[in-house]
Write a protein that holds these residues in place. Sequence first.
Motif, mmCIF file in Angstrom:
data_model
loop_
_atom_site.group_PDB
_atom_site.id
_atom_site.type_symbol
_atom_site.label_atom_id
_atom_site.label_comp_id
_atom_site.label_asym_id
_atom_site.label_seq_id
_atom_site.Cartn_x
_atom_site.Cartn_y
_atom_site.Cartn_z
ATOM 1 N N UNK A 5 82.656 55.182 36.674
ATOM 2 C CA UNK A 5 82.742 55.584 35.264
ATOM 3 C C UNK A 5 81.399 56.055 34.702
ATOM 4 N N UNK A 6 80.428 56.294 35.569
ATOM 5 C CA UNK A 6 79.115 56.725 35.085
ATOM 6 C C UNK A 6 79.150 58.110 34.458
ATOM 7 N N UNK A 7 80.042 58.940 34.922
ATOM 8 C CA UNK A 7 80.228 60.266 34.326
ATOM 9 C C UNK A 7 81.731 60.481 34.155
ATOM 10 N N UNK A 8 82.124 60.765 32.929
ATOM 11 C CA UNK A 8 83.539 60.941 32.627
ATOM 12 C C UNK A 8 83.768 62.390 32.227
ATOM 13 N N UNK A 9 84.716 63.023 32.861
ATOM 14 C CA UNK A 9 85.086 64.394 32.524
ATOM 15 C C UNK A 9 86.192 64.334 31.478
ATOM 16 N N UNK A 10 85.947 64.964 30.327
ATOM 17 C CA UNK A 10 86.930 64.997 29.245
ATOM 18 C C UNK A 10 87.738 66.288 29.389
ATOM 19 N N UNK A 11 88.826 66.189 30.084
ATOM 20 C CA UNK A 11 89.664 67.342 30.368
ATOM 21 C C UNK A 11 91.076 67.094 29.868
ATOM 22 N N UNK A 12 91.610 67.974 29.020
ATOM 23 C CA UNK A 12 92.983 67.790 28.562
ATOM 24 C C UNK A 12 94.004 67.886 29.694
ATOM 25 N N UNK A 13 93.637 68.554 30.772
ATOM 26 C CA UNK A 13 94.550 68.665 31.914
ATOM 27 C C UNK A 13 94.629 67.366 32.699
ATOM 28 N N UNK B 59 93.403 64.133 31.422
ATOM 29 C CA UNK B 59 93.437 62.930 30.588
ATOM 30 C C UNK B 59 94.460 63.123 29.470
ATOM 31 N N UNK B 60 95.608 62.470 29.607
ATOM 32 C CA UNK B 60 96.691 62.664 28.634
ATOM 33 C C UNK B 60 96.320 62.122 27.245
ATOM 34 N N UNK B 61 95.563 61.014 27.181
ATOM 35 C CA UNK B 61 95.155 60.485 25.873
ATOM 36 C C UNK B 61 94.241 61.490 25.171
ATOM 37 N N UNK B 62 93.296 62.051 25.912
ATOM 38 C CA UNK B 62 92.393 63.053 25.339
ATOM 39 C C UNK B 62 93.183 64.289 24.904
ATOM 40 N N UNK B 63 94.108 64.727 25.719
ATOM 41 C CA UNK B 63 94.927 65.900 25.384
ATOM 42 C C UNK B 63 95.722 65.666 24.096
ATOM 43 N N UNK B 64 96.332 64.510 23.986
ATOM 44 C CA UNK B 64 97.189 64.231 22.836
ATOM 45 C C UNK B 64 96.410 63.907 21.563
ATOM 46 N N UNK B 65 95.157 63.492 21.701
ATOM 47 C CA UNK B 65 94.432 62.983 20.537
ATOM 48 C C UNK B 65 93.120 63.682 20.216
ATOM 49 N N UNK C 140 81.823 69.319 28.939
ATOM 50 C CA UNK C 140 83.037 68.506 29.004
ATOM 51 C C UNK C 140 82.831 67.188 29.744
ATOM 52 N N UNK C 141 81.566 66.745 29.840
ATOM 53 C CA UNK C 141 81.254 65.512 30.551
ATOM 54 C C UNK C 141 80.513 64.543 29.633
ATOM 55 N N UNK C 142 80.846 63.263 29.764
ATOM 56 C CA UNK C 142 80.161 62.205 29.037
ATOM 57 C C UNK C 142 79.352 61.404 30.040
ATOM 58 N N UNK C 143 78.055 61.278 29.778
ATOM 59 C CA UNK C 143 77.151 60.529 30.650
ATOM 60 C C UNK C 143 77.129 59.076 30.176
ATOM 61 N N UNK C 144 77.644 58.184 30.992
ATOM 62 C CA UNK C 144 77.738 56.767 30.645
ATOM 63 C C UNK C 144 76.752 55.919 31.445
ATOM 64 N N UNK C 145 75.785 56.536 32.121
ATOM 65 C CA UNK C 145 74.860 55.790 32.977
ATOM 66 C C UNK C 145 74.039 54.761 32.219
ATOM 67 N N UNK C 146 73.775 54.999 30.932
ATOM 68 C CA UNK C 146 72.954 54.059 30.160
ATOM 69 C C UNK C 146 73.759 52.891 29.605
ATOM 70 N N UNK C 147 75.061 52.919 29.764
ATOM 71 C CA UNK C 147 75.906 51.825 29.278
ATOM 72 C C UNK C 147 75.717 50.615 30.191
#
Length: 101
Positions: A74-82, A84-90, A60-67
């Motif tokens: 923002x180097x590591x983003x947790x994609x959690x529906x609890x 992140x409302x945009x992630x939950x809804x979409x 449930x994590x996105x590694x953004x270190x290479x960006x």
Amino acid sequence: VAQDLAERMSKHGDLFDKQGRGEVQHTVLILDRREDPVTPLLNQWTYQAMLHELIGIENHRIDMRKAPGIRPDLREIVMSPEQDSFYRDNRFSNFGDLGTN
């Protein structure tokens, strides 16, 4: 390609038999699969699937270190529906529908 096809059609003429229906003109469509813009559109592209395919999600994590130029928070983003409302809804929304949200 056309010559090979003509040979196969004459060898397997029974497949192209007119079966008493009068004159029937057969059409053969040859597609170059190197130029195939349709097949990628046949995938089910949900927001979550797009993240997996294009960026990669692990645990449930996105590694953004290479960006380039990414902020430290923002180097590591947790994609959690609890969280992140945009992630939950979409997350199960079709890719084409995301622009309306």
